[in-house]
Design an enzyme around this catalytic site. Structure first.
Site, mmCIF file in Angstrom:
data_model
loop_
_atom_site.group_PDB
_atom_site.id
_atom_site.type_symbol
_atom_site.label_atom_id
_atom_site.label_comp_id
_atom_site.label_asym_id
_atom_site.label_seq_id
_atom_site.Cartn_x
_atom_site.Cartn_y
_atom_site.Cartn_z
ATOM 1 N N HIS A 1 0.874 -1.167 0.000
ATOM 2 C CA HIS A 1 0.000 0.000 0.000
ATOM 3 C C HIS A 1 0.917 1.225 0.000
ATOM 4 O O HIS A 1 1.343 1.700 1.056
ATOM 5 C CB HIS A 1 -0.902 0.011 1.233
ATOM 6 C CG HIS A 1 -1.933 -1.067 1.234
ATOM 7 N ND1 HIS A 1 -2.939 -1.142 0.290
ATOM 8 C CD2 HIS A 1 -2.123 -2.130 2.072
ATOM 9 C CE1 HIS A 1 -3.709 -2.198 0.537
ATOM 10 N NE2 HIS A 1 -3.235 -2.812 1.613
ATOM 11 N N THR A 2 1.209 1.730 -1.187
ATOM 12 C CA THR A 2 2.173 2.829 -1.281
ATOM 13 C C THR A 2 1.659 4.109 -0.645
ATOM 14 O O THR A 2 2.458 4.976 -0.267
ATOM 15 C CB THR A 2 2.530 3.102 -2.756
ATOM 16 O OG1 THR A 2 1.314 3.351 -3.481
ATOM 17 C CG2 THR A 2 3.238 1.917 -3.363
ATOM 18 N N CYS A 3 0.355 4.249 -0.534
ATOM 19 C CA CYS A 3 -0.198 5.453 0.090
ATOM 20 C C CYS A 3 0.211 5.549 1.555
ATOM 21 O O CYS A 3 0.339 6.643 2.111
ATOM 22 C CB CYS A 3 -1.724 5.456 0.006
ATOM 23 S SG CYS A 3 -2.357 5.291 -1.679
ATOM 24 N N PHE A 4 0.371 4.387 2.204
ATOM 25 C CA PHE A 4 0.644 4.371 3.639
ATOM 26 C C PHE A 4 1.992 3.722 3.966
ATOM 27 O O PHE A 4 2.280 3.456 5.132
ATOM 28 C CB PHE A 4 -0.475 3.620 4.371
ATOM 29 C CG PHE A 4 -1.847 4.100 4.008
ATOM 30 C CD1 PHE A 4 -2.318 5.311 4.481
ATOM 31 C CD2 PHE A 4 -2.653 3.355 3.153
ATOM 32 C CE1 PHE A 4 -3.582 5.763 4.136
ATOM 33 C CE2 PHE A 4 -3.915 3.807 2.803
ATOM 34 C CZ PHE A 4 -4.391 5.013 3.286
#
Length: 878
Positions: free
Chosen positions: A844-847
């Site tokens: 999860h690159t967003c987090f």
């Protein structure tokens, strides 16, 4: 005994009698000059009688150095000094080995008068009164007490010697306490006779006469008529640093050879009392000249060697810092100039270290809470204000280039691409910077590295949300954002982050209000692009937004790849920027060219792309900063200087074209007369276009016919650099700058960051320290740092090549760049994603979350991990 002073200065009274009413002002100026001259001479006679001239072979019977003069009390010396003045007696020249104090005439007299006098000054009596009593005047001029009211190097030596001989230090303790607690006494201490020529000033002949007064010059002054106002100014006001700093340092060195326990308490208590006096007096002192004594006081105090330790650090220095917050801007500027001078800059680092030590101590020992933030601690904030003076002194002491206003470049840009005034924020101008006429962009190389002004403990303690609120407040609350030199780039990035997020939320609220009014708008800046046509799609949509409503660029960016699932919480945007940069900065695209020697990219001056294309690239760069995304771009430093309003110059060639820079530098350093024959260069240069064809350019009119010589080689170099870095790419850069400003014009970017820090902000750190990443990583889903698979994971990661490490970062965070502050800022989370399986890891690159199955072996973990990071684009990242 009464003396007829009118007879001593006959022409003075005659000139006054003959003066007409129309020349009263000129006569007043003459009288002021004569008073100053008389003061100076009487002081010189007094010190000649008491201290001597310093020449052991002196044959003047009125000089203590001759050995023929019996010791005199202060009263006797004062009376005889007046008599010698009236008799036009011989006056010795000052000997260089003697510690002279005649520069301090007016300071000493005014100090003693403030403490002892209730009548008119002695010099007014001398010049304006027909007669007077020597005894009363001597008491006015000098203190009748045997105690010292000021210090010199020699006086301190004598006191120390006397105390050591008597094995009693009471006199030293008493003197230090008396002098260092009193502003006037300390301001008159350690004064010099002739100040160094720190500032380039030109004095007219009348001013020179005042500076080097002797008896004959006093007489010549009586016949001079048309004087400037400045010629009446006393030397102590013309001089930049009346304190003899080398003498102060020698005196303190001798003092601190003693056990500090002897005098520390007395000196610390005196500093506290001194600070109290300063706090009482400074707020009421508004006149520039009325604070010159404060400059002397602070110069002496900050030379104390132990100021950063013991009771000095805990008690004395905090008190001085609290008092210094009342310094006027003009006094701060004078301190900065003195500390930047050759004699002053010697102490720059030690003063800075002492203040940093004080701030660090206060951060550690103070308990901050929700009602008491670090910005509320008076000692920390006042010490920070003092460090600002050192910061500007550090720039003045470094390598400077000619000043250039930020509006100079922006003005030419606005003429081609006007930016609505409503979109422009009023730039913050620091009062001290304005007073000194300096900007951080003027400093090519500081005396001390700028990094030495960072305080990491303070930066970690600052609550940037609170500080940003103070910055925006109109109540005058202290904000470190106005003192960005002391904050690390990572902390300043948080200030920029809060600014952008508040603007994004503001745009959302506006969208909600518009929806209630029946004119709904998208609260986000939404881009929908095809992965195979990412440049065309992105530029078209951004161009439409820029034309219709540029304020939409202030909204939070949301990117959607057509035909792909995924909600953009930051990770998709990161990938979008990465793909755009890879394509648009590719030299094959034709908008930028790659410098082979340095691998930096620069504007293609012969690009076929329209100005609008460069504007949109500027928008992309601004959006990356605004949305807190790091880009893989490699611009030379001159670009960031130009973005902050500074034109490129010769020194900028060092980064972007070192071969040319070294060639031009070799020409500048060549001093032989045959330069024309050796270099055979004219004011005409050539370069290649995109097709490899040579293009000739004349740097000035008829440049082909003008040879470069020793006389004009500097002009040639300046014109050459100006052409390459400014004029040749003027149209492309102006368009680029316009797009960049459309996004960041209202942000505190230029306030917080230097050009080097902006590069760090955009490109990230170049240090890939995966040990930091391992220490800061958190674990979830059943994993811990002691899990076997986690141990195997880090063993594999540490053995990866730098290229594979970048791929891992790209896979887990959406960017292969290291953020400001290092990899510890990433806050990577490794979460268990089920038991052993053949699935590849996902992220999860967003987090910054890595979903890692619990593989059964180390080999299997390595195989699956390498496959995931090698084929990650558009797959495995959510």
């Amino acid at each position: 005994m009464n003396i007829d002073f009118e007879l001593s200065l006959p022409r003075l009274s005659r000139n006054n009698r003959e003066a007409s009413s129309s020349s009263l002002d000129n006569n007043k100026k003459e009288d002021e000059m004569k008073r100053a001259a008389a003061k100076k001479l009487i002081e010189r006679y007094f010190y000649q009688l008491t201290d001597g001239c310093g020449n052991p072979h002196c044959d003047n019977k009125y000089c203590a150095s001759s050995g023929d003069l019996k010791p005199l009390t202060p009263d006797e010396a004062a009376a005889q000094a007046i008599q010698l003045f009236s008799q036009d007696a011989r006056l010795c020249e000052r000997h260089p080995n003697k510690i002279a104090r005649t520069q301090a005439n007016s300071n000493i007299e005014s100090s003693l008068n403030r403490q002892k006098m209730n009548s008119e000054t002695i010099t007014n009596d001398l010049v304006l009164s027909p007669s007077g009593n020597e005894e009363s005047k001597s008491r006015n001029l000098l203190n009748t007490s045997s105690e010292y009211l000021y210090l010199t190097e020699q006086i301190l030596y004598d006191i120390i010697e006397e105390c050591e001989a008597n094995d009693s230090y009471s006199k030293l303790i008493k003197t230090l306490g008396k002098v260092f607690c009193n502003i006037d006494c300390l301001a008159c201490s350690f004064l010099q006779t002739e100040t160094p020529d720190i500032e380039e000033k030109s004095f007219d002949k009348d001013t020179d006469k005042v500076r080097g007064l002797n008896k004959e010059e006093v007489r010549s002054l009586e016949g001079e008529k048309d004087k400037d106002e400045d010629s009446c100014v006393e030397p102590s006001k013309n001089s930049l640093a009346p304190v003899d700093l080398p003498s102060v340092r020698r005196a303190f060195a001798a003092l601190f050879k003693l056990k500090t326990s002897i005098f520390e308490n007395a000196l610390v208590n005196a500093l506290v009392a001194l600070a109290g006096n300063l706090q009482v007096q400074l707020p009421t002192r508004k006149d520039k000249d009325n604070q010159d004594d404060v400059v002397n006081v602070l110069l002496i105090v900050f030379e104390i060697p132990a100021l950063g330790s013991g009771d000095f650090l805990e008690t004395g220095l905090p008190a001085i810092c609290r008092a210094s917050q009342w310094l006027t801007v003009s006094v701060q500027a004078k301190l900065a100039k003195i500390w930047s001078s050759p004699v002053g800059r010697i102490s720059l680092r030690s003063i800075l270290e002492n203040l940093q030590q004080l701030i660090t101590l206060k951060v550690i020992v103070t308990q901050f809470h929700r009602d008491f933030y670090v910005q509320d601690e008076n000692v920390i904030t006042s010490a920070t204000r003092l460090i600002k003076i050192l910061y500007f002194a550090n720039m003045l002491a470094g390598t400077l280039e000619s000043p250039c206003s930020a509006e100079e470049l922006a003005g030419s840009i606005d003429s081609l691409y006007p930016i609505p005034k409503s979109q422009k924020a009023v730039p913050h101008v620091d009062p001290l910077a304005y007073e000194l006429g300096i900007n951080v962009l003027n400093c090519r190389k500081p005396h001390l590295p700028f990094e030495e002004f960072y305080n990491e403990l303070l930066s970690d303690a600052v609550e940037m949300d609170r500080d940003f609120a103070n910055y925006k407040s109109e109540l005058g609350k202290f904000s470190f954002m106005l003192y960005p030199f002391i904050l690390t780039p990572a902390t300043k990035t948080m200030g920029l982050y809060f600014d952008s997020r508040i603007r994004m939320y503001s745009e959302r609220r506006i969208s909600v209000l518009q929806a209630y009014r029946g004119t709904p708008s998208n609260p986000y800046l939404k881009l929908k692009v095809r992965r195979d046509h990412i440049i065309d799609d992105a530029l078209v949509e951004l161009e439409m937004l820029a034309m219709e409503n540029p304020n939409d660029l202030k909204k939070q960016l949301v990117v959607e790849f057509e035909g792909e699932q995924g909600i953009d919480e930051g990770g998709v945007s990161k990938e979008f920027f990465q793909l755009v940069v890879e394509e648009i900065f590719n030299p094959d695209y034709g908008m930028f060219v790659l410098q082979k020697e340095t691998q930096v990219v620069w504007f293609n001056p012969t690009s076929f792309e329209s100005d609008g294309q460069f504007t949109l690239i500027g928008i992309v760069l601004g959006l990356a900063i605004y949305n807190n995304v790091i880009l893989s771009v490699n611009f030379p430093m001159v670009l960031y200087r130009k973005l902050m309003g500074r034109r490129g110059s010769f020194e900028d060639l060092k980064d972007c074209n070192p071969v040319l820079y070294n060639s031009l530098k070799q020409m500048l350093e060549y001093t032989a007369p045959d330069l024309e024959d050796v270099f055979m260069q004219t004011f005409s240069i050539s370069y290649e276009d995109v097709f490899g064809s040579a293009i000739n350019h004349q740097l000035k009119e008829n440049g082909d016919d003008i040879q470069v010589t020793q006389e004009n080689k500097f002009e040639y170099v300046e014109l050459y650099a100006d052409f390459l870095l400014n004029k040749q790419v003027e149209k492309q850069f102006h368009a680029f700058y316009k797009g960049f400003q459309m996004v960041v014009d209202e942000s505190p970017l230029e306030l917080l960051f230097r050009p080097e820090e902006i590069e760090l902000l955009i490109c990230g750190s170049k240090v890939f320290d995966f040990d930091e990443l391992e220490k800061s990583t958190e674990y979830d889903g059943g994993y811990s740092s002691n899990s076997q698979i986690i141990k195997d994971f880090w063993t594999i990661v540490h053995l990866l090549s730098d290229e594979d490490k970048k791929k891992l970062l790209q896979f887990t965070t959406g960017s292969d760049r290291v953020p400001i502050g290092g990899l510890s800022r990433l806050k990577l989370v490794i979460s268990r994603n089920g038991p052993d399986s053949d699935r590849l890891p996902t992220a999860h690159t967003c987090f910054n979350v890595l979903l890692l199955p619990e593989y059964s072996s180390k080999d299997k973990l390595e195989d699956r991990l390498m496959k995931a990071i090698s084929y990650s684009k558009g797959f495995g990242m959510l």
